[in-house]
Every structure is written in structure tokens, then in C-alpha cells.
Design a protein around this motif. Structure first.
Motif, short mmCIF file in Angstrom:
data_model
loop_
_atom_site.label_atom_id
_atom_site.label_comp_id
_atom_site.label_asym_id
_atom_site.label_seq_id
_atom_site.Cartn_x
_atom_site.Cartn_y
_atom_site.Cartn_z
N LEU B 121 17.54 -53.17 -41.10
CA LEU B 121 18.99 -53.30 -40.96
C LEU B 121 19.49 -54.61 -41.54
O LEU B 121 20.69 -54.86 -41.56
N PRO B 123 19.05 -56.25 -44.73
CA PRO B 123 18.73 -56.54 -46.13
C PRO B 123 19.50 -57.77 -46.59
O PRO B 123 20.32 -58.31 -45.84
N PHE B 126 23.24 -58.82 -45.55
CA PHE B 126 23.73 -57.88 -44.53
C PHE B 126 24.94 -58.44 -43.78
O PHE B 126 25.83 -57.71 -43.38
N TYR B 127 24.96 -59.77 -43.65
CA TYR B 127 26.03 -60.40 -42.86
C TYR B 127 27.39 -60.30 -43.55
O TYR B 127 28.40 -60.52 -42.93
N TYR B 128 27.40 -59.99 -44.85
CA TYR B 128 28.70 -59.80 -45.50
C TYR B 128 29.30 -58.44 -45.15
O TYR B 128 30.47 -58.19 -45.41
N LYS B 129 28.48 -57.57 -44.59
CA LYS B 129 28.90 -56.19 -44.41
C LYS B 129 29.20 -55.82 -42.97
O LYS B 129 29.54 -54.68 -42.68
N THR B 130 29.00 -56.74 -42.08
CA THR B 130 29.25 -56.43 -40.67
C THR B 130 29.70 -57.70 -39.96
O THR B 130 30.07 -58.68 -40.60
N PHE B 131 29.69 -57.70 -38.66
CA PHE B 131 30.13 -58.84 -37.83
C PHE B 131 31.59 -59.21 -38.12
O PHE B 131 31.96 -60.36 -38.07
N MET B 132 32.40 -58.21 -38.46
CA MET B 132 33.79 -58.53 -38.78
C MET B 132 34.70 -58.25 -37.60
O MET B 132 35.85 -58.65 -37.58
#
Lengths: 416, 958, 90
Positions: B121, B123, B126-132
Motif C-alpha cells: 500500500l 509505493p 503514496f503520501y501524495y495520493k491519500t491523507f487528504m
């Protein structure tokens, strides 16, 4: 595709094959409605807002190198709106407010971290100046609070607050909404969103000249990838604004300087605010990776070299240690420099140029990163409508003749 | 665990007679003097040293020097705690105590390893794509705690650092055989030569082999008189070929150290010619689970054996993508380490070898906690090989960092898959492996020729980069094949970057974080870009490298700051009579770079009470003040008067000799930048006072105007601030006091005028006495040679009782000048204030001639009636002191500010608060009632025109 | 860190000098228009390449001098006294 935790799960299950390109790499078309020269934060944001706010989608962004490779990728990632003058406060707070909703709007996590930005007062004169500053911000409707020495010591446990310090800390003030954002993500987020709206982002495309029409207006550009025509052109090429202006046949009130920054190796959390010390000139924060991100002063001679003077670097490290003596055994990991457009009053220029149909966004000096959303918004506005956005009206080239400078640095006695 | 000691002669760098005890994560171990921590841990069978950055995977020692990505430790405790030290560079010493980084409770069992289970989960990026949602700030604290390696100390560093500059003819960076040959040749040809070696021994990788030629070269270097700096690493080439290098003087972690040691030294070397001989880094082979403890670089295993007598395992398998692997395998065998197989990933032809050879690629690494075996995919199917050491030998990447920093270009050698210098860089020539040359004879001949040519100031002969033989193209690998071990970047992450169009090498680096760790990608950058080239079908040369920026290796902040710390960071200036003030009860404060008495509190008084008493004493009797830091310039020459007329808002050429006048200085933009009194000493000589803070910039501005714009004027400008102390006596009884102290009666108020300057003397000491006043009272500013300052203070103070005179400090001075409405540049003005804003509109109008900044006063902005102008404010409540920084506005915030309070004090003379403010259209608003707001509180006030006391100025005349 | 050639003192480290920006800027008189005055004060060529500028050996002899320097490479191209016109070809 939409980014989300679910998308990550899908990515995991597909072995990564579900991911799509964040943006295309199109061949430039022969003509566009609007061209933006400069694929940094300001240029990409301009293209995005042209498409989103004004429905102008036949737009290309021309980038000499790789997108986000200029100052957007070479700064200390600070966002703030702690300005004295209403003109600046309105512009920069508009920018900060856009930042506050931007991760979700762009569906790209910019890692906006409003951990608070603290200015340190090292003398009673500083305390007085900061009282003026905080009250100014309140008048401008911006969050700010004065901090006592004890409050600062509690917030910044590694700061030397002893009375014997060369720069003793008497207090300070905070903009709680100030903080940092992930600089590359700002460029990438805008690029991806602009691309999704149909904007062509053309990398490795250097503008080599401007085409002119019968009335002297620009009608296109020549580039390393051929001629591209357009009805209007916006320049957003900080560091190289003067070079492009010279190609278009005019001069700017700009000098390009190298601005250095550096990071340390990553360590566990030790600094949970952005700290600025106007007295020593140091400003620093700790990135989410754990690196101390430290800003330096300008190398005070014209430069396009993207490398800084070692003497300036040493001065900044010494300033950092004057504030945080235990950082002495921390190691410098990377250093770099950006080329910044410096104008006399350290305020931007957003609006028309002496050349018809050619508009510019430049002059952000050392503080362009925090202004990316507002810079893009206002440049898009003037490109789409031909009229300056109300927020940008005070920031025209005309002020260098009338003398109506908006000189925050001089007013505050503080560099940006 | 597999590591063990080999018998001598292995272990060239250790002393087996000297045992050294140290602790690692609280457990005691022993090694030998000369061991690095990595060597000692390996010899003790410790293979798990740290945890990785993102996935917290267990990691062992991977390299043997500054390229080490994994084995990071925190050293020591208390003020000497040092984070992120590479175990491969840290010598062990008795009592050394180190801890693993980035794991809790330890590297064997680490709670953070939970992130490893989530790896699919997580890659790249990844942090650019979630935690928003709801916001990043909700996740950030947790993620920040997971990130970072070591812990920073919390106490000031007790050790010190120094800096030395050198200017040799030739600088050679790197003390391997190429560097030794070049240095010896340069020195023999007569050049003053400096040689930098990163380790304590000369010879580079030959230092720990029995290599007679290398030993001979080292002897030759010494015999030729080369200045040798060992344990010194050049980390940057800056403008005009300034090479900065970092020397470790005292190794970290020794338990028995004095309270303060010289820890590191910074060398700034400016050589006529620089020779880089920085060698090459081994390039790893990419395969799944290549991070398992027990997998390491082949060159590292060789160094551990040769230098420290440590076998990193009992049974090794070598994975080869280079001919070098064959020689490495042979040398390992010579040390008695079994090499079970050499797996060559390349198609033939292959060199001969006595080691069993397999042709194929790694299929899987076995062993959960450490390497237990490897299966190899061969033409004949899978082969299982039991082993406890898996060595990666993928060829070399020349260390072109200094070449690139110096502005040199690179080209790509396809066969060896390496970037090499494309000709020399400006003022830097590469020799040896960093030039892409790997054959010993050719390297030595070239290095000698370069050294000799540069010594004789001839062009250096070109290098012939021939690479290190054939290497197979790098291909993406499934599974956890780590490109960057420190930041947990896998082959799949590079593929993801390619898929998502982060294809530029800079995007690749930033998106995946490849090469952004403390090892700076020494073993990962090249593989990452080769992979990207493969994935996108581009030639590697088109992908290019990221920019090589300093530092080449991390450098401590302490070494960079050198002695610019503590009291030596921007040293403070003291008054000539500092000790006298100290003995008379001064409370000091820092003003700019001066330490000055702010007040002289008596028993029971705080600063405010003392300042009130002192200010009142000046108004009622007299006060004594040290004004020595006041800026002083002498302007001399036949055209001095004409020059000053150009500089000042007012006219000074019509001053009579002995007369003085207050003047304002503008910059060319019309902004008020300084003020002060100018007195005429003679027809051609002027005494110019500036503000304390402004003297240097004023002197610099005068020089610039004089030399660049008015070079025809015959004028000399001499800054004399430090030469003249200034003792000021002010108050109605000022003259009585000075007369009692014995000053010449010719200075009496009746015989000198306010704003006059008289040369006088006392006991043979020359005094330059200016009748002027910043308090509004009769004032004498007595300038005298700085070394006599304390004498005159003592002399005057001895007569204080006769007039009930008092000492006063800066705080009382501020009260006095505010009562009088005298502005303080930078407090009551800012970078927008022009002379018409502070009551000098008529002064400007009266002068016909040009002066600096004048034209700017004619622009529309200068004519704006809404400008901020300096006014007085009286609080409606006389007991209130209006807060400085309060904003005047039509209502509470948010509102449009109309100005702000700039100076505000309680006036002891008036018994009420008085304030100055910059107010929009202020001079037209006298008598207006308005409100100032400070942090939400409202203060009603009335606009008045200063001064608050003695509006006619009668008191100035005594 | 650059090394600059002071015409009076020889080659010294950059940190001894202060840069005064572009040289040969002509100061207009009081009769200049706002536009001329603004151009004189603020507008500059700011080239990426050779630039004629003035420097002061501030922590040395204190003298101003002219220097032609490449703003991209930082290479010093020529040095000439304050009062002299720029060399040909610059």
C-alpha cells in the motif's frame, strides 16, 4: 483517476498497473489561445486557473527543463501571510486560503502543514516591531499572536533562550496558520489537474523568441521545439524573467540573485514550527522526513548560476547554531541555490507589460512559493480578461515610476 | 551468526594486541584497535544493525565507507550525542556506546516493522495520493515520528572546530594509487603540493592489501615533501575552484575525552590546479530481497577481510555483473573465505575462474532474518545454493562529483554503464577510477603525467576512460529489489515513476526519494537512472544524472560554522569605558552590535523606575550619558562642503566654522535613512555625526557617491567612531557640573551657542565639545580620545554631588527625546518615510539644488496627501502609556489601519503618557480624537503636534 | 566563493568585496520625467552572461572599480577603473 486510499488498495492489488500517468507529454500544437512560459508553480497554477476559472482550456505551458524544476523545487517550502500592508496581506492571505483547500481541490496531497510560523524577537526594539506587526495582521484580518519568551521556550525546546545568548530571545510572534507545504507536490498537483482539464504541458521546450503582429503585439513564440502561436502569452519564469523580457524587447526592475538553502540529514522530530530569526537572518523548519530545512540569505551579486557562495552558507550555519547550539553535531546533507527575481520593494509584478498581449508574473524575490496559488489565480485573470485582478492592481510595473512601492521589507526591517 | 575473524596477515588496519570494549544497543562487545564499528560488529556476528527509513526492514552492513546506506547509529549521549553516524566510518574506542537508529525497541525486534506488512500500500509517493481528509495535519505527527533516523542532542556541543586556508600550487584529492602518483609527480616537478586522503592510511583500497607498489608510492609522496592531510574528505568545489574539505580530528564516541576537544577541521583550499583522484563506488546488482542482512557489496566484504581481518560470512555467493567480480572472488578465497559460487548475470564470454560459475540471475534470497541461501535462475532451471553471505559486484560508478561540481561535463560509457568525465573540468583534472580509468599501468602513467604537467603549468594530458569491462543492462526486477536501500526505493517504485510520467531524472529522484538519504545515492543513483532508461526506452545519456551538488559527504554544522559560535558569532562591541559603567551599577543591554547601559538601577528599582528617575534628573538637574557609539565621520577636502550639500537634505556649505546643523540623509529613492549633526571644523573639514546603527552604511554610501558619481570632487571620508569616545552631559545644571569638573570657562553657555562645536582641552587631553541636545536640555557632547573615556567619566562623576547629577542610560534617553518629539530613525520612521513626513517639507522646498533622493520626492507617491506623517499622541487617560505598535483605526480589527504608535513612554516631567505615531495625513489632524488598538484593546487618544515639553526650545540654551 | 581582482590590492576572496550592481548607469537631473527617473532607479538589463558591474573592495582599500563578469559562470572577464568607459566588445 482519483487518488484515494482506495486507489492505493487498487494499486496494491494490481501490482501498480492501475496507476495512470500524472500528466501527458504532448507534442506542442501549432497554436493555442494562451501560452504560459514557465512550468513552475506559478505557470502551472496559471494554466490550471485559466481552465478552471475562465474555461480557457486551449492552453500550453512551455517549460525549458522539467516541470517544477525552477524555484518551485528549490525553496524552503514556507507558506505564510504575515504581512504589514493591506495590499500584501490581501494577496498573500488569499494565497494561503487557496492552499488550505488545495490538496482536496487538486486531489493531490500537498502536505500543507500549518504547524505555525514563529518570528523571534531578540531585542526590545524587535518586540515593539512585532507588536506593530501583529496588530497590522489583526487589522488585515489575519491570525497572529504575540508569544512570551516562556511560550517560545515551550514550543521550541532546543532553542537557546538563555539571557547570555548572543541573540537572546525576548519573545516573538506566531502566525498559527503559517507552515510548510511539500514544494514538488504543488507543481505536480497543479500539473496533473491542469493536464486533466486539457492543458498541454510541454517540457524541454525553451522559448527563444517572440513573434510580433502589426501593432507590436505578441502573436506567438519560437522555441526549441518549433514555432507556437497564441493570442496571449503569460510569462511566469522567475529567475529568468529579465532574459525573456529582453527577448520581447523590454526591461524589468529586476535583478537575479542566487538564494541558497540546505537540508540536514533526517533526525527524529525536534522542531515543530517554522522559526524565523530576523536578527540573525536564519529561518528553518523540520521536514516530514526529519531533515532540517534551512534558508540562507541572498548572495548579493547578480547570478544565474544556481549555486551559492560558501561564505554565505557558513554564515547561515553559524546563525542556526546561534539559535540551536545542539545542532552543531548534525550534518549538512544537501545545499542548493535558486535564481530569484529581486525587485526593489520585494513585491511582485503581476499584469501587463509594455508589449501588447504579453503579461507577466515575476518579482517574487525570495518568497514566491507561498504565493503560487494567488500568483496563478491573478495571472490567469489578466490573461483571460485583459484586466488586472483587483488583488493584483497594486502590483503593476507602473509603481516603479510613480514611487508607490509596497516595501514590506523596508517597513519591517526584515528580509523576505 | 556468520561473521568471524580471519588470521593475520588479514587485518592490516587493526592491532590484535589491543582489545577495545564498546556497547551496541546496551550490549557489551569487544573489537580491536583500528576496527570500525561495522567491522567490530561483523566480527562479533552482529548482522542486524539498523532499520530502514520507510518500511523498517532489518538491515545489516552493506558497504564499507561513506557510501553506506544502512548501518547508521547514534553515538554517545549528553552533549556529545551524535546522530546518524555511519558504522563503516566510525573507529571504535574504549567505552564507545552506540544505538541503532529508527527502531524501537531495537533492530532485532522493531514495532515500526508493521509498516513492512503494509508495503504494497506504500509505493513511491503514496503520501501524495491519500491523507487528504480531513487534512494532512491529522496524519502528520504520526508519520513524522516514524520518519527520521537518529535523535539530535539537546545540549550545546562542548567541542570546537577550526578552519584553515591553504594556497598550494597543486591539490590532489584522494590518496589511492592514482592520487599518490599524481601528488608525487607534482611535488617532484617543484609544485607545492597538498594531498587529501579520506582515511588514516595512504593507498586507498590498496592500503589494506599487501601491495608493494602502493607502499612505494606512499613513500615517494612523503619523500617528495607533499603536505598530506589524512582523514580529510573534500566535500565541495565552489566558485573559482575553491575546494572545501573536512577533517575528522577526534573520532566520536570515545568515553575518555577532555571537556572540550578539537573535533573537526575545515580546510579551504585554493590551488592553482586541482587533481581529483576520488576513485569509484561499487555498483550493486539488482535482485529481490537484496537488502537482507548478509547481502553486501563485494568490495566491502573484501575490505573487511583485508583491513580488519573480518570474514563477513563462512560461505559466500558472488553475484556478478562485471569482470571485477572474478578478481574479487579470487581474493576472498585467498583470505580463506569460501566462495561457493559466482553467479554471472551476463552472457559470455567470461573470464576463467576457479570458483564454480553459474550463468543466471538471482531468483530469490532465502533466510528470514539473514541470508541462508540463494536460488538462481539458470538456463538449466532453478539452482539452490546455501550461503550466509551474498556479495553484489555490479561494476563501478566513477566518483565524478567534484568534476561535476567544478563545471565538468559527463559522458556515458555504454559498455561499462558508467558516467565518466568528458574532458577536464575548468581548473580540475580527474585521474584514476574517477576518470573512468581502471587499468593500473595506464592509471599510474596518466596520473604521473597529469601531476607533472600541472606542476609545470602545462595542459594536462587527456584521460583515456576505458571503463571496467562489460556489464549487462539493468532490467526491472519483481519483488522487493531495492535500488536505494536507505529510502526503501525498489525497482517497482522506479517503474511506477515511469508509468506515472515522473520520467525526468529529477522527477524520478524527487518522486521516489532515490538518492536523497544520508548516503546521497552513492550506490543507488546510477542504477535508478539506468532502470529508468530501460523502462522508457531511452539511452542512459539522455536520461542524464541529477546535478551533483555539495557536499559530497555530509558535513557537520559545527565544522561549517567553525569558530563563529557563542560570543564569537558576530562579536559584540563594548564601550571604551565599559568597566567604569559596570562598576557604577549599569544594567547592560544589546543594541545592534553594541553592549550599552540601558539604565543604572538603584536598590529596589526596576528598569522603568530607574529610567524615570534618570530622565527626571536630566530635566531637573543634570545627567551623564555615554554616547560613544554615535557614528562619527570626518569629511575633508576642498570640495567637502559641496559634497555634503549633495548628500544632505539641508544645505551645509553655508555653515560657519564652529557651527553645527541637524541634517537628514535620504537614499536615492527618497527614503529617510539616517540623520545627525554636521559641524564645520574648518573651511575644508567637517565633523559628521550619524546614528549609531547607520554609520557604516552612511560611510559606504558617501564613498559610493564620491567615487562613482562625483569622482571630480576632492574629498576624503574617514570613519572615526572608534577613535572618539563621547561623554554627554545634559540638563539645566550641565555647565555647572562641567565647570566644577574643570572644563574651560570658554565653553560656558553664554560663550558658546547651542549647535556649535569648540575644540578644547582638559589636562592636555583634547576635547571636541559639541553644544547639542537629544534631550531638549542644555547639552554638551564631549568627544575625546577613546582611551581617555574612563578617565573623563571618573573626573566628571567626582563632581556629581555638587549638582545632584545622575548617570542615565538608553531608556532615559528615549524618554527624553520622545518628550521632545525628536525622531529616532528606524523607530519613528520606516522604509517608506520621507522628509516631508517628519516636518521637513519646507526644508526641502527651501533648497534649490539637487541632493541624493530629491527627484524621488517629486513623484506622485511623494505628493500623496494620505501619507503617514509623524505626530504626537496623548492618551485620553493620562495614566495610560499607549502600547508601541498599536494601530490607529476607525474601529476594532479587522479595519483599515491609519497608522501606528512608534514611540511611547510615561513622561516623568509631565506625569503622563506621551507617544509619537505615524498617522495618515497626520499633520492635518491635530486635535482629532482617535482610537489605537493593541491586541484587541482600545486606547482613546488625541493627536497633538510635538514637542510635549518646552515648545520654544528655551531650555536648549541653558 | 569567487576571487575578484582588486586593481589596487590584487586577487582577494569575494567576502572582502561589496557588489554595487550594474555600472555605467547615468543619473538624470531633477528635470527628468517620472519614467526616466524610475528607469534610472530600478530598471536594469540583468543579462544572463557578461555584465558590467561595480564592486568595492570594502574590507581592503575601500576603492570602487568596474568589473565585467559572467553571471552564469561567474568568470571574471575584465577589470577597469571606476572613471573609465567600458572596454570594447563587452
Amino acid at each position: 483517476m482519483r487518488y484515494s486510499a482506495l486507489a492505493l488498495l487498487r494499486g496494491a492489488l494490481s501490482g501498480g498497473r492501475s496507476w495512470q500517468p500524472a500528466w501527458r507529454s504532448p507534442e506542442p500544437k501549432a497554436a493555442y489561445d494562451v501560452l504560459i512560459v514557465g512550468g513552475g508553480g506559478h505557470g502551472l497554477a496559471s494554466a490550471y486557473y485559466l481552465a478552471r476559472n475562465h474555461g480557457v482550456r486551449n492552453v500550453a505551458v512551455l517549460e525549458r527543463g522539467w516541470l517544477g524544476g525552477g524555484n518551485t523545487g528549490r525553496n524552503t517550502t514556507i507558506v505564510r501571510s504575515n504581512y504589514l500592508y493591506p495590499e500584501s496581506a490581501r494577496l498573500y492571505d488569499f494565497s494561503l486560503r487557496l492552499y488550505e483547500g488545495l490538496s482536496r481541490e487538486l486531489n493531490f496531497n500537498l502536505m500543507l502543514s500549518q504547524r505555525g510560523l514563529i518570528d523571534l524577537a531578540h531585542s526590545r526594539h524587535d518586540l515593539d516591531s512585532m507588536a506593530r506587526w501583529v496588530n497590522s495582521m489583526h487589522m488585515n484580518g489575519i491570525d497572529a499572536r504575540l508569544l512570551s519568551r516562556e511560550e517560545i521556550a515551550a514550543r521550541l525546546p532546543l532553542l537557546d533562550v538563555s539571557p547570555e545568548a548572543r541573540y537572546p530571545v525576548l519573545g516573538g510572534f506566531e502566525q498559527p496558520r503559517g507552515g510548510t507545504a511539500r514544494h514538488d507536490a504543488v507543481a505536480w498537483g497543479y500539473a496533473r489537474a491542469a493536464d486533466a482539464l486539457g492543458v498541454d504541458i510541454v517540457q524541454n521546450c525553451e522559448v527563444t523568441g517572440f513573434l510580433r503582429g502589426g501593432h507590436g503585439e505578441v502573436t506567438g513564440v519560437t522555441t526549441s521545439r518549433g514555432t507556437i502561436r497564441a493570442q496571449r502569452i503569460g510569462l511566469a519564469a522567475a529567475g529568468h524573467s529579465s532574459v525573456l523580457a529582453a527577448l520581447a524587447g523590454f526591461r524589468l526592475p529586476v535583478t537575479s540573485y542566487a538564494l541558497q538553502a540546505m537540508v540536514s540529514e533526517p533526525v527524529k522530530p525536534a522542531l515543530d514550527a517554522v522559526v524565523l530569526s530576523p536578527g540573525t537572518g536564519a529561518y528553518l523548519s523540520q521536514s516530514d522526513k526529519g531533515e532540517m530545512v534551512i534558508g540562507a540569505g541572498l548572495d548579493l551579486f547578480a547570478s544565474y548560476a544556481q549555486r551559492g557562495s560558501f561564505a554565505v552558507l557558513q554564515g547561515v550555519v553559524a546563525a542556526t547554531l546561534a539559535l540551536f547550539p545542539s545542532f552543531s553535531r548534525l550534518k549538512l546533507l544537501r545545499q542548493w541555490a535558486g535564481n530569484v527575481d529581486v525587485v526593489h520593494d520585494s513585491s511582485p509584478i503581476i499584469g501587463p507589460t509594455p508589449v501588447p498581449e504579453l503579461f507577466i508574473n515575476c518579482g517574487w524575490g525570495t518568497g514566491g512559493f507561498k504565493a503560487i496559488p494567488a500568483g496563478g489565480w491573478t495571472l490567469a485573470h489578466v490573461l483571460a480578461t485583459g484586466r488586472s485582478h483587483p488583488l493584483a492592481e497594486p502590483f503593476q510595473l507602473e509603481r516603479f515610476h510613480s514611487g508607490r512601492l509596497i516595501d514590506e521589507a523596508a517597513a519591517a526591517g526584515i528580509a523576505h | 551468526m556468520p561473521g568471524y575473524r580471519l588470521p593475520a596477515p588479514a587485518g592490516q588496519c587493526i592491532d590484535r594486541q589491543q582489545r577495545v570494549g564498546f556497547t551496541f544497543n546496551g550490549r557489551a562487545y569487544q573489537g580491536y584497535a583500528g576496527d570500525t564499528l561495522a567491522a567490530a560488529l561483523l566480527a562479533n556476528g552482529v548482522h542486524r544493525v539498523a532499520r530502514s527509513f520507510k518500511l523498517h526492514r532489518p538491515r545489516g552492513v552493506w558497504g564499507c565507507g561513506l557510501e553506506e546506506p544502512c548501518a547508521l547509529v547514534d553515538v554517545g549521549s549528553g552533549p556529545r550525542r551524535t546522530p546518524n553516524v555511519r558504522a563503516t566510518l566510525l573507529p571504535i574506542s574504549e567505552g564507545l556506546s552506540v544505538r541503532s537508529v529508527n527502531c524501537w525497541p531495537g533492530p532485532e525486534f522493531d514495532v515500526g516493522a508493521v509498516s513492512g506488512w503494509l508495503a504494497p500500500l506504500l509505493p513511491a509517493g503514496f503520501y501524495y495520493k491519500t491523507f487528504m481528509w480531513p487534512s494532512w495535519r491529522a496524519f502528520e505527527p504520526t508519520i513524522r515520528r516514524m520518519a527520521g533516523f537518529g535523535r539530535i542532542g539537546t545540549e550545546p556541543d562542548p567541542d570546537h572546530y577550526e578552519e584553515i586556508a591553504l594556497q598550494p600550487d597543486v591539490l590532489v584529492v584522494g590518496a589511492g594509487i592514482a592520487g599518490l602518483a599524481a601528488a608525487a609527480a607534482a611535488a617532484r616537478a617543484g609544485a607545492r603540493t597538498v594531498l587529501l586522503g579520506a582515511s588514516a592510511r595512504l593507498g586507498g583500497q590498496c592500503a589494506w592489501q599487501e601491495d608493494a607498489e602502493a607502499a612505494g608510492l606512499a613513500a615517494a609522496v612523503r619523500a617528495a615533501g607533499v603536505r598530506i592531510l589524512t582523514r580529510t574528505t573534500a566535500f565541495g568545489v565552489y566558485d573559482h575552484a575553491l575546494v572545501c574539505a573536512h577533517e575528522t580530528v577526534t573520532a566520536d564516541g570515545a568515553a575518555q575525552l577532555p571537556a572540550c576537544v578539537l573535533r573537526e577541521r575545515l580546510w579551504k583550499i585554493r590551488a592553482r590546479a586541482v587533481i581529483a583522484a576520488t576513485g569509484a563506488f561499487e555498483r550493486p546488482v539488482l535482485f529481490a530481497d537484496n537488502d537482507r542482512p548478509g547481502v553486501m557489496l563485494a568490495s566491502a566484504a573484501l575490505k573487511f577481510a583485508g583491513a580488519y581481518g573480518v570474514a563477513c560470512g563462512r560461505r559466500a555467493v558472488m553475484i556478478a555483473n562485471s569482470d571485477a567480480a572474478y578478481a574479487q572472488a579470487a581474493r576472498l578465497r585467498a583470505h580463506g573465505i569460501e566462495v561457493a559460487a559466482l553467479v554471472d548475470v551476463r552472457p559470455g564470454p567470461h573470464p576463467p575462474t576457479e570458483v564454480p560459475r553459474l550463468l543466471g540471475e538471482v531468483h530469490a534470497v532465502h533466510g528470514a532474518r539473514a541470508v541462508a541461501g540463494v536460488s538462481v535462475r539458470t538456463g538449466a532451471g532453478l539452482r539452490h545454493l546455501a550461503c550466509d553471505l551474498l556479495l553484489s559486484s555490479g561494476g563501478f560508478a566513477p566518483a565524478v562529483h567534484l568534476h561535476s561540481q567544478a563545471g565538468g561535463r559527463l559522458r556515458f560509457l555504454e559498455e561499462s554503464a558508467m558516467f565518466v568525465p568528458d574532458g577536464p573540468a575548468p581548473s580540475l583534472v580527474s585521474v584514476g577510477a574517477c576518470a573512468g580509468m581502471f587499468g593500473r599501468e595506464a592509471v599510474l602513467a596518466h596520473a604521473r603525467a597529469v601531476g607533472e604537467a600541472l606542476a609545470r603549468e602545462c595542459p594536462a594530458p587527456a584521460a583515456a576512460p576505458d571503463g571496467c569491462g562489460r556489464s549487462a543492462p539493468l532490467r526491472p526486477v519483481a519483488g522487493k529489489a531495492f535500488v536505494d536501500l536507505q529510502n526503501d526505493v525498489t525497482s517497482a517504485d522506479v517503474a511506477l515513476a515511469a508509468r506515472e510520467n515522473y520520467r525526468s531524472v529529477e522527477h524520478l529522484k524527487r518522486y521516489t526519494t532515490t538518492g536523497m538519504g544520508t548516503d546521497q545515492g552513492k550506490t543507488s543513483n546510477l542504477n535508478a537512472l539506468l532502470l529508468m532508461a530501460q523502462l522508457t526506452g531511452q539511452p542512459a545519456a539522455a536520461v542524464g544524472t541529477t546535478r551533483f551538488r555539495p557536499p559530497f559527504a555530509p558535513v557537520s554544522f559545527g565544522a561549517l560554522a567553525g569558530r563563529r559560535v557563542g560570543a564569537l558569532y558576530r562579536p559584540l562591541r563594548r564601550l571604551p569605558a565599559h568597566a567604569w559603567h559596570e562598576s557604577h551599577g549599569a544594567q547592560f543591554e544589546i543594541f545592534g552590535d553594541w553592549v550599552r547601559p540601558v539604565a543604572y538601577p538603584q536598590a529596589g528599582e526596576d528598569l522603568n523606575a530607574a529610567a524615570q528617575r534618570e530622565a527626571l534628573a536630566v530635566r531637573r538637574q543634570a545627567g551623564l550619558f555615554d554616547g560613544s557609539p554615535l557614528g562619527k565621520l570626518e569629511v575633508y577636502g576642498p570640495d567637502a562642503a559641496e559634497f555634503l550639500d549633495l548628500m544632505y537634505v539641508g544645505t551645509l556649505s553655508n555653515l560657519g566654522i564652529g557651527q553645527a546643523r541637524y541634517g537628514l540623509l535620504l537614499n536615492e529613492n527618497g527614503t529617510l535613512v539616517d540623520d545627525g549633526i554636521v559641524a564645520r571644523l574648518s573651511a575644508r573639514r567637517f565633523w559628521v555625526n550619524t546614528t549609531t546603527a547607520g554609520v557604516e552604511r552612511t560611510a559606504a554610501a558617501f564613498e559610493e557617491w564620491l567615487q562613482c558619481e562625483y569622482p571630480h570632487l576632492r574629498v576624503l571620508i574617514t570613519p572615526v567612531t572608534a577613535r572618539w569616545a563621547n561623554l554627554t552631559v545634559a540638563g539645566p545644571r550641565a555647565w555647572d557640573w562641567l565647570a566644577a569638573a574643570g572644563l574651560d570657562g570658554a565653553l560656558a553657555p553664554g560663550r558658546t551657542r547651542h549647535m556649535s562645536l569648540t575644540d578644547s582641552a582638559l589636562d592636555g587631553v583634547p576635547l571636541r565639545v559639541l553644544r547639542a541636545s537629544f534631550s531638549g536640555e542644555l547639552g554638551y557632547e564631549i568627544n575625546l580620545p577613546a582611551e581617555r573615556a574612563a578617565w573623563l567619566f571618573e573626573r566628571v562623576w567626582a563632581h556629581a554631588a555638587a549638582v545632584r547629577g545622575s548617570l542615565y542610560g538608553i531608556e532615559a534617553l528615549q524618554i527624553l527625546r520622545t518628550e521632545k518629539g525628536y525622531l529616532h530613525i528606524g523607530t519613528d520612521t520606516d522604509g517608506t518615510t520621507q522628509p516631508q513626513d517628519v516636518g521637513f517639507a519646507r526644508g526641502v522646498a527651501r533648497k534649490a539644488a539637487d541632493f541624493v533622493g530629491r527627484r524621488s520626492l517629486l513623484r506622485p507617491a511623494a505628493q500623496d496627501p494620505e501619507r503617514l506623517q509623524l505626530v504626537g499622541l496623548l492618551g485620553v487617560d493620562p495614566t495610560q502609556v499607549l502600547p508601541v505598535g498599536a494601530h490607529i483605526a476607525p474601529g476594532p480589527a479587522p479595519a483599515v489601519s491609519e497608522g501606528h504608535v512608534t514611540s511611547s513612554y510615561r513622561s516623568p516631567e509631565l506625569g503622563r503618557g506621551v507617544a509619537l505615531a505615524l498617522l495618515k495625513a497626520g499633520t492635518r489632524r491635530s486635535g482629532e480624537r482617535l482610537t489605537a488598538y493593541h491586541l484587541g484593546r482600545a486606547f482613546a487618544a488625541e493627536v497633538v503636534m510635538p514637542p510635549f515639553i518646552d515648545p520654544t526650545g528655551a531650555r536648549l540654551h541653558g | 566563493m569567487m576571487q575578484l581582482p582588486c586593481p589596487w590590492c590584487g586577487v582577494r576572496d569575494e567576502s572582502e568585496f561589496v557588489c554595487g550592481g550594474a555600472s555605467h548607469i547615468v543619473r538624470p537631473g531633477l528635470s527628468a520625467s517620472d519614467a526616466e527617473w524610475g528607469s534610472y532607479l530600478f530598471f536594469r538589463d540583468n543579462p544572463k552572461g557578461p555584465l558590467r558591474e561595480r564592486w568595492r573592495h570594502a574590507y581592503g582599500c575601500g576603492q570602487w572599480f568596474n568589473l565585467m563578469r559572467d553571471t552564469l559562470t561567474h568568470q571574471v572577464l575584465s577589470v577597469y577603473p571606476m572613471a573609465e568607459p567600458p572596454p570594447a566588445g563587452g
